[in-house]
Design an enzyme around this catalytic site. Structure first.
Site, PDB file in Angstrom:
ATOM      1  N   ASP A 134       0.738  -1.190  -0.122  1.00 38.05           N
ATOM      2  CA  ASP A 134       0.143  -0.099   0.106  1.00 38.05           C
ATOM      3  C   ASP A 134       0.936   1.190  -0.050  1.00 38.05           C
ATOM      4  OD1 ASP A 134      -2.966   0.924   0.756  1.00 38.05           O
ATOM      5  OD2 ASP A 134      -1.519   2.329   1.765  1.00 38.05           O
TER       6      ASP A 134
ATOM      7  N   LYS B 159      -2.909   5.633  -4.219  1.00 37.48           N
ATOM      8  CA  LYS B 159      -4.133   6.678  -3.957  1.00 37.48           C
ATOM      9  C   LYS B 159      -3.954   8.052  -4.448  1.00 37.48           C
ATOM     10  CE  LYS B 159      -3.754   4.606   0.705  1.00 37.48           C
ATOM     11  NZ  LYS B 159      -2.175   4.498   1.083  1.00 37.48           N
TER      12      LYS B 159
ATOM     13  N   TYR C 164       2.721   9.691  -0.324  1.00 37.87           N
ATOM     14  CA  TYR C 164       4.073   9.223   0.360  1.00 37.87           C
ATOM     15  C   TYR C 164       5.277   9.487  -0.164  1.00 37.87           C
ATOM     16  CZ  TYR C 164       0.131   6.390   2.519  1.00 37.87           C
ATOM     17  OH  TYR C 164      -1.068   6.025   3.251  1.00 37.87           O
TER      18      TYR C 164
END
Ligand code: NAP
Length: 284
Positions: free
Chosen positions: A44, A74, A49
């Site tokens: 993930d 995401k 990030y």
């Protein structure tokens, strides 16, 4: 590894490895490679990030066939609109050096979520992503998005740990075919959770660690869990949860730790919306 079947029939691993707060590319690449070689199949990441390139390199280096892996990323708030999702998705694929994703999520319930969702539906129908979902959505937002669009999210990734167990939300979302996936499975170590006396007693009984007990508790509730560690020994430990079972009494004791309160930010608090929007330069 154990798997769940999502509302569109695809299989998703029940335990995943998250890479939030591993900004150093060399460290990220090394731990993700260790994680895959140790048995994790779900990785993930997120555009926010800043480590999708490192994750992509680790995927190549680990040498596990692509179809065995389940890669999630995401779209962040600045891209939560129709055009933004299309751009962010292409950029994430480029950084990960992949030609499809397994799961693509709207990271926050903020921005033009309906426009963004229509873009996700198109990417899904074009076969560029195997499942689409959301993150940090509350029950009402799941209902609203699902009722006024074609596709119901396959997954909702939310804060969920022993201090915030969300029984009602898990029941509601599960009843609508949305797989709940937890983030912050250890509450990021807050409140000395790894030394919690209730968890320590259960861990000692099973010859496991408190971290393993917390992840096993999620598995037995049918929740896909994510954990993060930059320590190779703990990376290995956190996937070694399939050889023991918590009893009814263990589960009841853990239920007693619930405070029903977020230990991070409440996404229904306007201050949270203002804070997150501030990250992308939006303010009143
Ligand atoms: P977490 O997994 O709850 O906690 C991570 C902390 O626990 C780190 O300090 C880690 O330290 C420590 N730790 C890990 N395993 C341990 C063990 N076996 N024993 C003792 N300490 C241990 O926190 P998180 O990273 O915030 O959440 C996990 C993943 O969820 C993220 O990486 C990300 O993929 C996702 N996430 C999503 C959202 C969202 O909004 N969708 C938000 C937050 C997180 P060491 O690294 O030193 O081991």
């Amino acid at each position: 590894m154990e798997y769940t079947t999502l509302n569109n029939g695809i299989k998703m691993p029940m335990v995943g490895f998250g890479v939030f707060q591993i900004p150093d590319p060399a460290v990220c690449q090394e731990v993700v490679e260790t994680a895959i070689k140790t048995g994790y199949r779900l990785i993930d990441t997120a555009e926010a990030y800043g480590n999708e390139e490192a994750v992509g390199k680790a995927i190549k280096a680990a040498g596990v066939p692509r179809e065995e892996l389940f890669i999630t990323t995401k779209a962040f708030i600045q891209h939560i609109n129709y055009e933004g999702v299309k751009e962010a998705f292409a950029e994430s694929l480029r950084k990960l050096d992949l030609d499809y994703l397994d799961l693509y999520l709207l990271h926050q319930p903020i921005g033009d979520t309906f426009g963004a969702w229509r873009a996700l539906e198109e990417l899904y129908k074009e076969g560029k992503v195997r499942a689409i979902g959301v993150s940090n959505f509350k029950d009402d937002q799941i209902a609203n998005l699902s009722l006024f669009n074609e596709i119901t999210p396959a997954v909702n990734q939310i804060e969920l740990h022993v201090f915030h167990q969300k029984e009602k939300s898990v029941a509601y979302q599960t009843s609508k075919g949305v797989q709940v996936e937890s983030w912050g499975a250890f509450a990021e170590g807050q409140f000395d959770v790894f030394n919690n006396p209730v968890l320590t007693a259960i861990a000692q009984k099973h010859g496991k660690t408190t971290a393993q007990v917390m992840l096993r508790w999620q598995l037995q509730r049918g929740i896909v869990s994510l954990s993060k560690s930059a320590n190779p020994e703990r990376v290995r430990q956190n996937v070694d949860i399939f050889d023991f079972e918590l009893s009814v009494d263990d589960m009841a004791a853990i239920k007693g730790l619930n405070t029903d309160t977020t230990v991070f930010n409440d996404h229904h608090d306007p201050k949270t919306v203002e804070l997150l929007a501030g990250y992308v330069g939006k303010s009143f």
